[in-house]
Enzyme design. Structure first.
Site, PDB file in Angstrom:
ATOM      1  N   LYS A 293       0.502   9.022  34.793  1.00 46.79           N
ATOM      2  CA  LYS A 293       0.489   8.445  33.447  1.00 46.79           C
ATOM      3  C   LYS A 293      -0.726   7.541  33.335  1.00 46.79           C
ATOM      4  O   LYS A 293      -0.883   6.592  34.097  1.00 46.79           O
ATOM      5  CB  LYS A 293       1.765   7.637  33.194  1.00 46.79           C
ATOM      6  CG  LYS A 293       1.769   6.973  31.823  1.00 46.79           C
ATOM      7  CD  LYS A 293       3.092   6.289  31.539  1.00 46.79           C
ATOM      8  CE  LYS A 293       3.068   5.632  30.171  1.00 46.79           C
ATOM      9  NZ  LYS A 293       4.355   4.997  29.874  1.00 46.79           N
ATOM     10  N   LYS A 346       0.670  12.701  31.540  1.00 49.99           N
ATOM     11  CA  LYS A 346       0.633  12.096  30.212  1.00 49.99           C
ATOM     12  C   LYS A 346      -0.640  11.291  30.033  1.00 49.99           C
ATOM     13  O   LYS A 346      -0.984  10.534  30.938  1.00 49.99           O
ATOM     14  CB  LYS A 346       1.852  11.171  30.099  1.00 49.99           C
ATOM     15  CG  LYS A 346       1.958  10.385  28.835  1.00 49.99           C
ATOM     16  CD  LYS A 346       3.169   9.500  28.916  1.00 49.99           C
ATOM     17  CE  LYS A 346       3.257   8.673  27.659  1.00 49.99           C
ATOM     18  NZ  LYS A 346       4.353   7.738  27.721  1.00 49.99           N
TER      19      LYS A 346
HETATM   20  C1  PBG Z   1       6.529   3.282  27.711  1.00 51.83           C
HETATM   21  C2  PBG Z   1       6.197   4.589  27.112  1.00 51.83           C
HETATM   22  C3  PBG Z   1       5.069   4.816  26.308  1.00 51.83           C
HETATM   23  C4  PBG Z   1       5.128   6.136  25.898  1.00 51.83           C
HETATM   24  C5  PBG Z   1       6.275   6.689  26.445  1.00 51.83           C
HETATM   25  N1  PBG Z   1       6.927   5.724  27.206  1.00 51.83           N
HETATM   26  C6  PBG Z   1       4.004   3.897  25.850  1.00 51.83           C
HETATM   27  C7  PBG Z   1       3.287   3.098  26.826  1.00 51.83           C
HETATM   28  O1  PBG Z   1       3.219   3.391  28.006  1.00 51.83           O
HETATM   29  O2  PBG Z   1       2.764   2.086  26.375  1.00 51.83           O
HETATM   30  C8  PBG Z   1       4.099   6.760  25.017  1.00 51.83           C
HETATM   31  C9  PBG Z   1       4.478   7.967  24.311  1.00 51.83           C
HETATM   32  C10 PBG Z   1       3.588   8.338  23.205  1.00 51.83           C
HETATM   33  O3  PBG Z   1       2.528   7.745  22.948  1.00 51.83           O
HETATM   34  O4  PBG Z   1       3.953   9.325  22.531  1.00 51.83           O
HETATM   35  N2  PBG Z   1       7.287   3.251  28.834  1.00 51.83           N
END
Ligand code: PBG
Length: 425
Positions: A293, A346
């Site tokens: 991520k 991601k």
């Molecule tokens: C936070 C989380 C995020 C997303 C999914 N879980 C945002 C972040 O890490 O700040 C992002 C998903 C998206 O942008 O569609 N645990």
């Protein structure tokens, strides 16, 4: 009783008997098997020979086969359409000698195109991320046209029903938590009667076979908007956060979650969560790890949706640097060793190389998250008539599959599945 018609199939020799069947109707209790692998004993085959041999052709058209053949031999050939003329090129097309090519890949892009398609996608590959809140109404999310914070008791249940109608039976829940319940240690995350566990219980009651993924991270519950506990000097505390995440995952499993998905990027959380789940008797609950991520600006609209922007700083001390590739392998090996069931990359489209990297270095299923910013860009381009929204949507999803994603988390899940089912709305 299954029935199939086999035309001109030579079954070969079995027990010294030659079986040569022409135009037979074979009635038996099998789905189609390769003819040479048909077993003769102990199953009883009911073979009804077509009437062709005894009573002549089923339908009498006029001349007999012998008469037709004799006519052709005598030079009286029935008429068929002529060889079509060569299509003409536009005036001015240069006259050239054909290039001496031994390979012309364009041949396979002609009529059998569909047969040679390497990648496919179906609604079963999609996971639908849904935002929920305590309200009764559904609140539109400004930066994500078509997405809402859904009321957990009404709007959500309806939306899940619509998705199931077109074959999307997997969802992932993201809660908008009231500010008054947010603390620096995010304890609401493991309230057994909090918004997420309550919602899971309601959904499982309505749709027992629905597959529910949950997000495991503290940010929706943290007064600091970070995925972990923040020390006074701004450091995100790893092991203390993992302790909280274990309680959160167990609480979600207790409510009926099928797949818990840690998106926090703390070290060692997969092993710890696996142990916590097992200790509580949740051996059957899967873990989808956000393996790679990245600290991405593509999450902007999501943070608006949940009002979960970090109150200070950024997430760069736990989410990965977008410039890094090899680091994803380190995370992959760790997650595998710690017992992850699914590995997630991601964002999605800008990180296709990472999806392929994981696909080629692990046997586990790979998930891709087409995040909020990717969704919003395609939506915006569509609304402004700069691109064909539906085609770009479908292409982007197919490309994520081609890169190696088994499943795709996408806000387009419902729209794309409707498209795949031939429904236009
Ligand atoms: C936070 C989380 C995020 C997303 C999914 N879980 C945002 C972040 O890490 O700040 C992002 C998903 C998206 O942008 O569609 N645990």
């Amino acid at each position: 009783m299954a029935s199939m018609t086999i035309n001109s199939v030579n079954f070969g020799t079995a027990k010294g008997v030659k079986f040569e069947y022409v135009g037979l109707k074979v009635l038996q209790n099998v789905t189609c098997e390769k003819p040479h692998s048909v077993k003769f004993a102990p199953r009883t085959l009911t073979v009804n020979a077509a009437k062709a041999h005894s009573d002549g052709p089923v339908k009498k058209m006029g001349k007999s086969d012998e008469e037709c053949e004799a006519a052709v031999v005598a030079g009286i050939v029935p008429e068929a359409p002529p060889v079509p003329p060569k299509p003409s090129a536009p005036a001015g097309t240069p006259l050239v000698t054909p290039l001496p090519l031994s390979k012309r890949p364009r041949r396979n892009r002609r009529s059998p195109r569909a047969a040679f398609q390497e990648t496919s996608i179906s609604p079963a590959n999609l996971v639908y991320p849904l935002f929920i809140h305590e309200g009764e109404e559904d609140t539109p999310i400004g930066a994500m046209p078509g997405c809402y914070r859904l009321g957990w008791r009404h709007g959500l249940v309806e939306e899940v029903g619509k998705a199931r109608d077109v074959g999307v039976n997997s969802i992932v829940l993201f809660p908008k938590v009231p500010d008054a319940l947010k603390t620096s240690t995010g304890d609401e995350a493991y309230n057994n009667n909090g918004l997420v566990p309550r919602t899971i219980r309601l959904l499982k009651d309505k749709y027992p076979d629905l597959v529910i993924y949950t997000d495991v991270a503290l940010d929706p519950y943290s007064s600091d908007g970070h995925d972990g506990i923040v020390r006074e000097d701004g450091v995100i505390m790893n092991d203390e956060t993992v302790h909280q995440l274990c309680k959160q995952a167990v609480s979600q499993a207790r409510a009926g979650a099928d797949v818990v998905s840690p998106s926090d990027m703390m070290d060692g959380r997969i092993g710890a969560i696996r142990a916590a789940l097992d200790a509580e008797g949740f051996q059957h609950v899967s873990i989808m790890s956000y393996t790679a991520k990245y600290a991405s600006s593509f999450y902007g609209p999501f943070r608006e949706a949940l009002d979960s922007n970090p109150r200070f700083g950024d997430k760069k001390t736990y989410q990965m640097n977008p410039a890094n590739y090899r680091e994803a392998l380190i995370e992959t090996h760790e997650d595998e060793a710690e017992g992850a069931d699914i590995l997630l990359v991601k964002p999605g489209l800008p990180y296709l190389d990472i999806i392929r990297l994981l696909r080629d270095n692990s046997s586990l299923p790979v998930a891709a998250y087409q995040v909020s910013g990717e969704y919003s860009m395609i939506k915006a381009g569509g609304v402004l008539k700069m691109i064909d929204e539906e085609r770009v949507m479908m292409e982007s999803l197919m490309c994520l599959r081609r890169a190696g994603a088994d499943i795709i988390l996408t806000y387009f899940a419902l729209q794309a599945a409707r498209c795949m089912c031939g429904e236009k709305r």
